[in-house]
Design an enzyme around this catalytic site. Sequence first.
Site, short mmCIF file in Angstrom:
data_model
loop_
_atom_site.label_atom_id
_atom_site.label_comp_id
_atom_site.label_asym_id
_atom_site.label_seq_id
_atom_site.Cartn_x
_atom_site.Cartn_y
_atom_site.Cartn_z
N ASP A 220 35.11 39.74 51.40
CA ASP A 220 36.22 38.84 51.04
C ASP A 220 37.52 39.41 51.59
O ASP A 220 37.94 40.52 51.22
CB ASP A 220 36.29 38.76 49.50
CG ASP A 220 37.20 37.65 49.01
OD1 ASP A 220 37.98 37.12 49.84
OD2 ASP A 220 37.13 37.31 47.82
N HIS A 222 40.42 37.98 51.17
CA HIS A 222 41.46 37.68 50.18
C HIS A 222 42.78 37.19 50.76
O HIS A 222 43.85 37.60 50.31
CB HIS A 222 41.68 38.88 49.27
CG HIS A 222 41.26 38.53 47.89
ND1 HIS A 222 41.99 37.70 47.10
CD2 HIS A 222 40.14 38.82 47.21
CE1 HIS A 222 41.36 37.51 45.98
NE2 HIS A 222 40.23 38.18 46.01
N GLU A 246 34.94 35.85 53.96
CA GLU A 246 35.58 34.87 53.07
C GLU A 246 37.10 34.99 53.11
O GLU A 246 37.63 36.11 53.21
CB GLU A 246 35.07 35.16 51.65
CG GLU A 246 35.74 34.35 50.58
CD GLU A 246 35.35 34.85 49.18
OE1 GLU A 246 34.36 35.59 49.04
OE2 GLU A 246 36.07 34.50 48.23
N GLU A 272 37.99 28.79 47.39
CA GLU A 272 37.94 29.01 45.94
C GLU A 272 39.22 28.55 45.26
O GLU A 272 39.21 28.28 44.07
CB GLU A 272 37.63 30.48 45.61
CG GLU A 272 38.72 31.45 45.98
CD GLU A 272 38.34 32.91 45.75
OE1 GLU A 272 37.20 33.28 46.01
OE2 GLU A 272 39.22 33.67 45.30
#
Length: 412
Positions: A220, A222, A246, A272
């Site tokens: 991830d 972020h 991600e 997300e």
Amino acid sequence: MKIAKAEVIVTSPDRNFVTLKLTTEDGLTGLGDATLNGRELAVVSYLKDHVAPLLIGSDASRIEDTWQFLYRSAYWRRGPVTMASIASVDMALWDIKGKAAGMPVYQLLGGASRTGLMAYGHASGKEMPEIFDSIRSHLEEGYRSIRVQTGVPGLKAIYGIASQSMDTTDADVRYDHEPARRGAKPTEEDWDTRAYLKHLPGVFEAVRNEFGPDLPLLHDGHHRMTPIQAAKLGKSLEPYDLFWLEDCTPAENQEALRLVRQHTTTPLAIGEIFNTVWDFKDLIRDQLIDYVRGAVTHMGGISPLKKTLEYAAQYQIKSGMHGPTDISPVGMAAAMHLGLSIHNFGIQEYMKHGKRTDQVFEQSYTWENGMLHPGDEPGLGVELNQDEAGKYPYEQAYLPYNRLADGTVHDW
Ligand code: KDG
Ligand code: MG
């Protein structure tokens, strides 16, 4: 089947959760997850002050009509507060419909398309030995796919790295379970993208050397990179065959993924923090991503996320639904019913909740051999123990945030 009661329950067993409970005149109940990590009470007000009064007396069997009414009649559409609120109504109505039919929700969504859901867990560590230990302990817990997050030399604390920030003495609450730390102010962490880009490929090389070529590995980013930095990272990770990279760039800048895509074959996942199909539309149509990260809880419920995933299926894009601990067991169950029924399921994120959370939310979903299953109880299969929930009042909590060495606020 009219709705007689709409209660909004806030509980904080290991972290804050917002749950909508609908009760019909004939006594059926349905639960919906409305948790918005760090901004929970905004959703409570939206539900209590604006949505609950509209639901009393309405027909609980009309899921689609209720969704369209709540979405369109407000005029002010989309956004995390609105969509988490609508999501909880949608989930609760599916729960009630399942109970009324005597069937698990996945049966109402078309039945099972597979026997279980492959799930990934979160391994992390500041240095290599801790990362290896964390991967090993996840493998022992049954995980067969693993997200790997690492410390970076020179940086004190990074979001998502469990062991560096264990600031609790309570053995039941691990930092990686509960990253939104309680307190009046968010914790400040630090960040340096150049140091991260230099360090990360070596970590994945070491992990591949230790655990072999077959273990699905995820990472991830972020939202922390610029498009060209993300492109460079995707390229440099290609030899380690990631399942996905991600949130490599800030999710709002969707065009960024076009540039990343032009430079790397590392699969990309995002979404997300997205709330509607409109956030995914161009990314799906232009095939700029491989996995849709939307959560039932933040995308307005089972009904709209099913439509989004069916659209994605036309482009061979799969689901990768968000499943950290800030999705309550009700939201996780909803994701599992949806994931079991759609054709284009990819993977499900699964961070186990703490013990107290599991006592508040009685679950019938199962975790065996790295696979989740929603179970066969009618409805969603999660019940709220209100006596237990009542023991844990809301506590202010914030996610941490980042600053660069010169003090500039950065994406965390
Ligand atoms: O509330 C924020 C968390 O859900 C998020 O930071 C977790 O990035 C996350 C993930 O992939 O689970
Ligand atoms: Mg994430």
